[in-house]
Design a protein around this motif. Structure first.
Motif, short mmCIF file in Angstrom:
data_model
loop_
_atom_site.label_atom_id
_atom_site.label_comp_id
_atom_site.label_asym_id
_atom_site.label_seq_id
_atom_site.Cartn_x
_atom_site.Cartn_y
_atom_site.Cartn_z
N TYR A 85 0.85 -1.19 0.00
CA TYR A 85 0.00 0.00 0.00
C TYR A 85 0.88 1.24 0.00
O TYR A 85 1.94 1.26 0.63
N TYR A 144 0.69 5.44 0.83
CA TYR A 144 -0.09 6.49 1.48
C TYR A 144 0.66 7.81 1.38
O TYR A 144 1.89 7.85 1.26
N GLN A 157 0.95 11.62 3.45
CA GLN A 157 0.63 12.36 4.67
C GLN A 157 1.13 13.79 4.54
O GLN A 157 2.33 14.02 4.33
N SER A 188 -3.62 13.46 8.74
CA SER A 188 -3.70 12.01 8.74
C SER A 188 -3.13 11.44 7.44
O SER A 188 -2.59 12.17 6.61
N LEU A 189 -3.24 10.13 7.28
CA LEU A 189 -2.75 9.47 6.07
C LEU A 189 -3.88 9.27 5.09
O LEU A 189 -5.01 8.94 5.46
N SER A 234 -4.94 7.22 1.55
CA SER A 234 -4.60 6.08 0.71
C SER A 234 -4.41 6.52 -0.74
O SER A 234 -5.22 7.27 -1.29
N VAL A 259 -3.28 0.59 -3.88
CA VAL A 259 -3.25 -0.75 -3.31
C VAL A 259 -2.74 -1.67 -4.42
O VAL A 259 -3.35 -1.74 -5.50
N PHE A 301 4.45 7.16 2.24
CA PHE A 301 4.76 5.93 2.95
C PHE A 301 4.35 4.73 2.12
O PHE A 301 3.28 4.73 1.50
N MET A 324 0.19 -4.56 7.26
CA MET A 324 0.56 -3.19 6.92
C MET A 324 1.69 -2.64 7.79
O MET A 324 1.50 -1.71 8.60
N PHE A 332 4.80 -0.36 8.05
CA PHE A 332 5.17 0.86 7.34
C PHE A 332 6.67 1.05 7.22
O PHE A 332 7.43 0.70 8.14
N TYR A 346 -2.25 2.35 15.14
CA TYR A 346 -0.85 2.71 14.96
C TYR A 346 -0.49 3.84 15.90
O TYR A 346 -1.34 4.63 16.30
N PHE A 385 -3.20 6.63 15.65
CA PHE A 385 -4.12 6.56 14.52
C PHE A 385 -4.87 5.24 14.51
O PHE A 385 -4.30 4.17 14.80
N PHE A 399 -7.78 6.20 7.22
CA PHE A 399 -7.27 6.55 8.54
C PHE A 399 -8.14 7.64 9.17
O PHE A 399 -8.67 8.52 8.48
N GLY A 400 -8.24 7.56 10.50
CA GLY A 400 -8.87 8.63 11.25
C GLY A 400 -7.92 9.81 11.39
O GLY A 400 -6.77 9.76 10.95
#
Lengths: 107, 112
Positions: free
Chosen positions: A33, A35, A37, A42-43, A45, A48, A88, A95, A97, B35, B91, B103-104
Motif C-alpha cells: 500500500y 499512502y 501524509q 492524517s494518512l 490512501s 493498493v 509511505f 501493513m 510501514f 498505529y 491513529f 485513517f482517522g
C-alpha cells in the motif's frame, strides 16, 4: 520479522522533474500500500497493489510492485508543488510501514 | 464521505493516569488497525482486528496497553498507567485488505 526500507528518506526536486521513490521489503509479500501524509494531518490512501507486476496510476503518480524483487516504486512525473508531502509504503496483510519519504517540490 | 472517527482529538494527562482512545470505524469495514506515530519511531503497528477478532497485538507493550473491539462500531485503545514515552499521535484505520484503508484524524496524546 519484516523490514521495510524506503529511499530516499528526503527528496527535494524541482517542479516539472521526474523522480522515483523506492520501497524494499525483506520477506515475501504479495500486497503493498502507498499512502500520503501532509504535515500535521492524517494518512491518505493512494494505491493498493495486490500482485506481482501490478501497476496503478493516478495523475502524476504511478506505483508498481515486483514481488520477486520485493520492491515497489512510486514514480512522480512532472512534479508540482501540490505533491509536496511525506509518502509511505506499507507491506503485507498487517501493513508494516516504511519510514517515509519526505518530498519537497520547489518552483 | 464516510470517515473514521477518533476521540478525543487531543489528550493531555499526567503520568500514571489511565488513557482511553476510541475509534469508530466506517460502517461495514471488517478490519481495524491501531498505529502510533512519533518522529523517532515512525508509524508503529500496535494491534489489528479482523471481524472484531484480534489478529496481532505484538507491537503493544502488554503490561500497560490493551486494545479491544467490544462491537463492530467501536475500537478502543487503553493505556494504564501512562508514561511520558507514550506521548505520540495514535491513529486508527479501517477498511478491507484488498481495497485499502481509511485513517482517522488521530489522537494526539501528551503525558506529562
Amino acid at each position: 520479522e519484516l523490514k521495510v526500507e524506503q529511499n530516499p528518506l528526503f527528496l527535494s526536486m524541482q517542479e516539472g522533474k521526474n523522480y522515483t521513490i523506492y520501497c524494499n521489503y525483506s520477506t515475501t509479500s504479495d500486497r503493498l500500500y502507498w499512502y500520503r501524509q501532509d504535515p500535521g494531518k492524517s494518512l491518505e490512501s493512494l494505491f493498493v497493489l495486490l500482485s506481482n507486476g501490478a501497476v496503478k496510476q493516478e495523475g502524476r503518480l504511478m506505483a508498481s510492485l515486483d514481488t520477486k524483487a520485493r520492491l515497489s516504486t512510486l514514480h512522480i512525473t512532472a512534479a508540482v508543488h501540490d505533491l509536496s508531502a511525506t509518502y509511505f509504503c506499507a507491506v503485507g496483510y498487517d501493513m508494516r510501514f516504511g519510514a517515509g519519504t519526505r518530498l519537497t517540490v520547489k518552483p | 464521505d464516510a470517515r473514521v472517527t477518533q476521540t478525543p482529538r487531543d489528550k493531555v494527562t499526567e503520568m500514571g493516569q489511565e488513557v482511553t482512545m476510541r475509534c469508530q470505524p466506517i460502517l461495514g469495514h471488517n478490519t481495524v488497525f491501531w498505529y502510533r506515530q512519533t518522529m523517532m519511531q515512525g508509524l508503529e503497528l500496535l494491534a489489528y482486528f479482523r471481524n472484531r477478532a484480534p489478529l496481532d497485538d505484538s507491537g503493544m507493550p502488554k503490561d500497560r496497553f490493551s486494545a479491544e473491539m467490544p462491537d463492530a462500531t467501536l475500537a478502543t485503545l487503553k493505556i494504564q498507567p501512562s508514561e511520558p514515552r507514550d506521548s505520540a499521535v495514535y491513529f486508527c484505520a479501517s477498511g478491507f485488505e484488498n481495497y485499502g484503508y481509511t485513517f482517522g484524524s488521530g489522537t494526539r496524546l501528551t503525558v506529562v
